[in-house]
Motif scaffolding. Structure first.
Motif, PDB file in Angstrom:
ATOM      1  N   ALA A 113      47.916  41.927  51.623  1.00  0.00           N
ATOM      2  CA  ALA A 113      46.906  40.990  51.109  1.00  0.00           C
ATOM      3  C   ALA A 113      46.826  41.070  49.589  1.00  0.00           C
ATOM      4  O   ALA A 113      47.368  40.205  48.898  1.00  0.00           O
ATOM      5  CB  ALA A 113      45.563  41.234  51.781  1.00  0.00           C
ATOM      6  N   PRO A 114      46.191  42.074  48.996  1.00  0.00           N
ATOM      7  CA  PRO A 114      46.190  42.154  47.529  1.00  0.00           C
ATOM      8  C   PRO A 114      47.562  42.548  47.010  1.00  0.00           C
ATOM      9  O   PRO A 114      48.335  43.227  47.693  1.00  0.00           O
ATOM     10  CB  PRO A 114      45.149  43.237  47.235  1.00  0.00           C
ATOM     11  N   HIS A 115      47.867  42.125  45.791  1.00  0.00           N
ATOM     12  CA  HIS A 115      49.141  42.481  45.175  1.00  0.00           C
ATOM     13  C   HIS A 115      49.184  44.002  44.964  1.00  0.00           C
ATOM     14  O   HIS A 115      48.227  44.585  44.460  1.00  0.00           O
ATOM     15  CB  HIS A 115      49.301  41.757  43.838  1.00  0.00           C
ATOM     16  N   PRO A 116      50.275  44.659  45.325  1.00  0.00           N
ATOM     17  CA  PRO A 116      50.321  46.125  45.262  1.00  0.00           C
ATOM     18  C   PRO A 116      50.573  46.687  43.873  1.00  0.00           C
ATOM     19  O   PRO A 116      50.365  47.879  43.646  1.00  0.00           O
ATOM     20  CB  PRO A 116      51.489  46.467  46.182  1.00  0.00           C
ATOM     21  N   GLU A 117      51.033  45.845  42.951  1.00  0.00           N
ATOM     22  CA  GLU A 117      51.389  46.340  41.623  1.00  0.00           C
ATOM     23  C   GLU A 117      50.423  45.880  40.539  1.00  0.00           C
ATOM     24  O   GLU A 117      50.240  46.571  39.532  1.00  0.00           O
ATOM     25  CB  GLU A 117      52.808  45.902  41.277  1.00  0.00           C
ATOM     26  N   TYR A 118      49.806  44.740  40.710  1.00  0.00           N
ATOM     27  CA  TYR A 118      48.817  44.263  39.753  1.00  0.00           C
ATOM     28  C   TYR A 118      47.455  44.826  40.139  1.00  0.00           C
ATOM     29  O   TYR A 118      47.032  44.706  41.282  1.00  0.00           O
ATOM     30  CB  TYR A 118      48.747  42.741  39.738  1.00  0.00           C
TER      31      TYR A 118
END
Length: 310
Positions: A113-118
């Motif tokens: 779901a959420p971006h893992p790097e940002y």
């Protein structure tokens, strides 16, 4: 975020998200009004996709189109069940319309779901992305201030959660989604009762903390302010009265009952299950309230909780 690359049976993406669980490419996005009529944020995935993505039912996935066929690159959906179809995602007509799919479109599914790097709002804004934000000392359990629909999904709500957390030195959990030119709500909104801790690693990390209090800031299309959640009415009245006082009676502020669509009383609402006694507080705000007076409202909430947590 279009997925490309090779795999066994399914094509597994090797795109910008290569450092995390892979997206699955060559997926058929199909209309299903029989099981999902009117449910624009939900989908059914095939059993082979379910296995390949290593995810659980009721979690969130990103679904996107191939070759720029859709209005937006990708968006979030909640998986309700699996089907015997092969490499297929099924949605209602409303679900297809969210991102501009047509029936039997070619797409991809990403299990994250959420971006893992940002990890910052700034980066998410720059990249038209969706991020999860946690500010936490890993110890305090008095209060968690939340905004699941921050950024441009429900504008200014995550500024409010950040303000309360900073003012009281408590935990903040928020998500922020962006899309240039509009569309952040269409892409990233997931209703509070559907948010699954397993799809949000930072939320998962605090889910067993058993906070004494939790407050969640939201926006809606109505005017005024609605205060809900399973917190007791005494606390809700304190919040109502403090907001009313600091905004000089500018808004119609309502305490809602369990029959309201904005009640926030469900045990499945994350703001309730984050607390030890299931007593979260949810604040819905119209556009003017959360843009013109977002800080004043957050200040009022902070003042009430300062007295509650000592």
């Amino acid at each position: 975020m279009k997925a490309v690359g090779g795999g066994i049976g399914l094509t597994v993406g090797s795109n910008a998200f290569a450092t995390r669980a892979k997206a699955v490419d060559s997926v058929t996005v199909r209309q299903n009004n029989r099981d999902l009529r009117g449910q624009q944020e939900r989908c059914i995935i095939s059993e082979d996709l379910h296995s390949a993505l290593k995810m659980t039912i009721n979690g969130q996935v990103r679904v996107g189109g191939q070759n720029d066929e859709t209005k937006y690159e990708s968006g979030l959906y909640t998986v309700t069940e699996t089907s015997l179809e092969s490499t297929t995602v099924e949605m209602s007509k409303d679900g297809l319309d969210r991102l501009g799919f047509t029936n039997n479109s070619s797409g991809f599914v990403d299990p994250n779901a959420p971006h893992p790097e940002y990890e910052t709002r700034r980066m998410a804004d720059k990249k038209d992305e969706y991020v999860e934000i946690l500010v936490d000392n890993e110890e305090q359990s008095d209060l968690v201030a939340c905004a699941p629909h921050g950024g441009w999904i429900e504008y200014r709500t995550d500024a409010q959660s950040a303000y309360v957390a900073t003012a009281l030195d408590v935990t903040e959990w928020s998500c922020a989604g962006y899309n240039s030119g509009g569309g952040a709500y269409d892409r990233w909104h997931i209703t509070s009762t559907a948010i699954d801790r397993r799809s949000f690693p930072k939320l998962d990390s605090i889910s067993d903390r058993e906070f004494t209090h939790a407050v969640s800031f939201h926006g809606f299309s109505r005017s005024g302010i609605v205060i809900g959640g399973n917190a007791d009415n005494h606390l809700k009245k304190k919040v109502r009265d403090k907001i009313d006082s600091l905004t000089n009676g500018k808004y119609d502020i309502t305490l809602v009952d369990s029959d309201s669509p904005y009640s926030g009383t469900s045990s499945e609402n994350f703001v309730n299950w984050l607390t030890k006694d299931g007593n979260g507080l949810q604040i819905e705000q119209g556009w003017e309230a959360r843009t013109t007076d977002w800080k004043t409202i957050a200040t009022a909430v902070a003042k009430v909780y300062r007295n509650e947590i000592g």
